[in-house]
Design an enzyme around this catalytic site. Structure first.
Site, mmCIF file in Angstrom:
data_model
loop_
_atom_site.group_PDB
_atom_site.id
_atom_site.type_symbol
_atom_site.label_atom_id
_atom_site.label_comp_id
_atom_site.label_asym_id
_atom_site.label_seq_id
_atom_site.Cartn_x
_atom_site.Cartn_y
_atom_site.Cartn_z
ATOM 1 N N ASP A 68 0.873 -0.964 0.024
ATOM 2 C CA ASP A 68 -0.066 0.035 -0.162
ATOM 3 C C ASP A 68 0.975 1.155 -0.110
ATOM 4 O O ASP A 68 1.856 1.172 0.501
ATOM 5 C CB ASP A 68 -0.872 0.159 1.167
ATOM 6 C CG ASP A 68 -2.132 1.010 1.042
ATOM 7 O OD1 ASP A 68 -3.248 0.427 0.967
ATOM 8 O OD2 ASP A 68 -1.977 2.115 1.017
ATOM 9 N N ASP A 104 3.962 2.336 -3.782
ATOM 10 C CA ASP A 104 3.311 2.791 -4.708
ATOM 11 C C ASP A 104 2.962 1.964 -6.113
ATOM 12 O O ASP A 104 4.172 1.756 -6.618
ATOM 13 C CB ASP A 104 3.707 4.223 -5.094
ATOM 14 C CG ASP A 104 2.701 5.126 -5.985
ATOM 15 O OD1 ASP A 104 1.801 4.518 -6.443
ATOM 16 O OD2 ASP A 104 2.878 6.295 -6.032
ATOM 17 N N ASN A 108 -6.110 -4.698 -6.170
ATOM 18 C CA ASN A 108 -7.398 -3.823 -5.544
ATOM 19 C C ASN A 108 -6.952 -2.367 -5.163
ATOM 20 O O ASN A 108 -7.754 -1.640 -5.257
ATOM 21 C CB ASN A 108 -7.437 -4.553 -4.156
ATOM 22 C CG ASN A 108 -8.183 -3.586 -3.302
ATOM 23 O OD1 ASN A 108 -9.488 -3.618 -3.535
ATOM 24 N ND2 ASN A 108 -7.677 -3.035 -2.222
ATOM 25 N N TYR A 139 -11.928 7.881 -13.656
ATOM 26 C CA TYR A 139 -12.008 6.663 -12.837
ATOM 27 C C TYR A 139 -12.818 5.731 -13.522
ATOM 28 O O TYR A 139 -12.707 4.401 -13.681
ATOM 29 C CB TYR A 139 -12.931 7.232 -11.680
ATOM 30 C CG TYR A 139 -13.369 6.026 -10.807
ATOM 31 C CD1 TYR A 139 -12.333 5.561 -9.748
ATOM 32 C CD2 TYR A 139 -14.575 5.178 -10.662
ATOM 33 C CE1 TYR A 139 -12.826 4.635 -8.775
ATOM 34 C CE2 TYR A 139 -15.135 4.156 -9.797
ATOM 35 C CZ TYR A 139 -13.955 3.775 -8.936
ATOM 36 O OH TYR A 139 -14.371 2.952 -8.039
ATOM 37 N N LYS A 171 -11.793 1.919 -15.026
ATOM 38 C CA LYS A 171 -12.434 0.632 -14.351
ATOM 39 C C LYS A 171 -12.859 0.218 -15.534
ATOM 40 O O LYS A 171 -13.222 -1.235 -15.553
ATOM 41 C CB LYS A 171 -13.662 1.264 -13.398
ATOM 42 C CG LYS A 171 -13.091 1.713 -12.209
ATOM 43 C CD LYS A 171 -12.319 0.602 -11.412
ATOM 44 C CE LYS A 171 -11.779 1.097 -9.992
ATOM 45 N NZ LYS A 171 -10.982 0.270 -9.213
#
Length: 272
Positions: free
Chosen positions: A37, A75, A102, A170, A174
């Site tokens: 993360d 990152d 994720n 976004y 996606k």
């Protein structure tokens, strides 16, 4: 004995939210975890992102289940650092069987900037590409097959999200990971490695439930109407609902499922 006993899972965005839930749920089923993360703020993201303390809590939760975890602040935009983290985790834990791509951001705000587009594409699309590319060699070398699950969104199957640079980016990202999934599903099938996307509706995580996101939703009728209305009478679902689907896709129960876009959306897409 869990359905993932003896497996090793690589999870990005593991500090909180869906990523932490996946780490805990897979650990409950017997998997050891390679967790990464950024655990830091990206300037174009208006809501507070995960912190080192959040990441440490994920580590504590997995270790409390008596499972091993190799956790590194990385990152996903930095492919070299990501490769080092995966290689070190594979060496420590003894292999790799599962990848959960994720990590993601939703840079929506009342003061949009062009940088939102570039950052969300870099994290949510290029970051997924990096994640799979750095994990592929270990998955293939294991010779046992495997499973990759990419976190998309209902915005990956429908044109929702609004018209700001961050919202458009976004939705584009996606949708883009669906194309990656389909290509990788074909490429990796010969190695018995399955690749699928999962498409949540709104999930009760800090990325969604925060003052910034609530202000954006309240002030954009299009977003409020089209991004948050489910068919089932629930305003949003819980991270565990996504994690349960991830367990299914990565276990032997889903051993012949590949190339699939799986909504876990309380009927949101069916209403459109």
């Amino acid at each position: 004995m869990g359905v993932l006993e003896g497996k090793v899972a690589f999870i990005t965005g593991a500090a909180r939210g869906q990523g932490r839930s996946h780490a805990i749920r897979l650990a409950q089923e017997g998997a050891d975890i390679i967790a990464v993360d950024i655990a830091a703020q990206i300037e174009s993201v208006a809501y507070p992102m995960a912190t080192p303390d959040d990441f440490a809590e994920t580590v504590r939760a997995v270790e409390a289940l008596d499972r091993r975890i190799h956790a590194v602040r990385v990152d996903v935009r930095d492919r070299t650092a990501l490769q080092k983290a995966v290689d070190a985790g594979v060496a420590e834990l003894g292999g790799l069987d599962i990848v959960i791509a994720n990590a993601g951001i939703a840079p929506l705000s009342m003061h949009p900037s062009e940088q939102e587009w570039y950052d969300v594409i870099d994290v949510n699309l290029t970051g997924v590409y990096h994640t799979i590319e750095v994990a592929k060699p270990a998955l293939v070398a294991g010779g046992k097959g495997g499973s990759i699950v990419i976190t998309s969104s209902t915005a990956g199957l429908a044109g929702i999200g609004g018209g700001t640079p961050g919202a458009l980016g976004y939705t584009a990202a996606k949708h883009g990971v669906v194309g990656l999934m389909r290509s990788y599903a074909n490429e990796l099938a010969a190695h018995s490695i399955r690749v699928n996307t999962i498409h949540p509706t709104g999930v009760n995580t800090p990325m969604v439930v925060n003052d910034v996101m609530q202000e954006v939703l309240q002030n954009d009728p299009h977003l409020k109407t089209n991004a948050t209305v489910n068919a089932l009478p629930v305003p949003m679902i819980e991270p565990e609902d996504i994690s349960n689907a991830v367990v299914f896709l990565t276990s032997d129960a889903g051993r012949y499922i590949t190339g699939v876009t799986l909504p876990v959306d309380a009927g949101f897409l069916n209403k459109r």
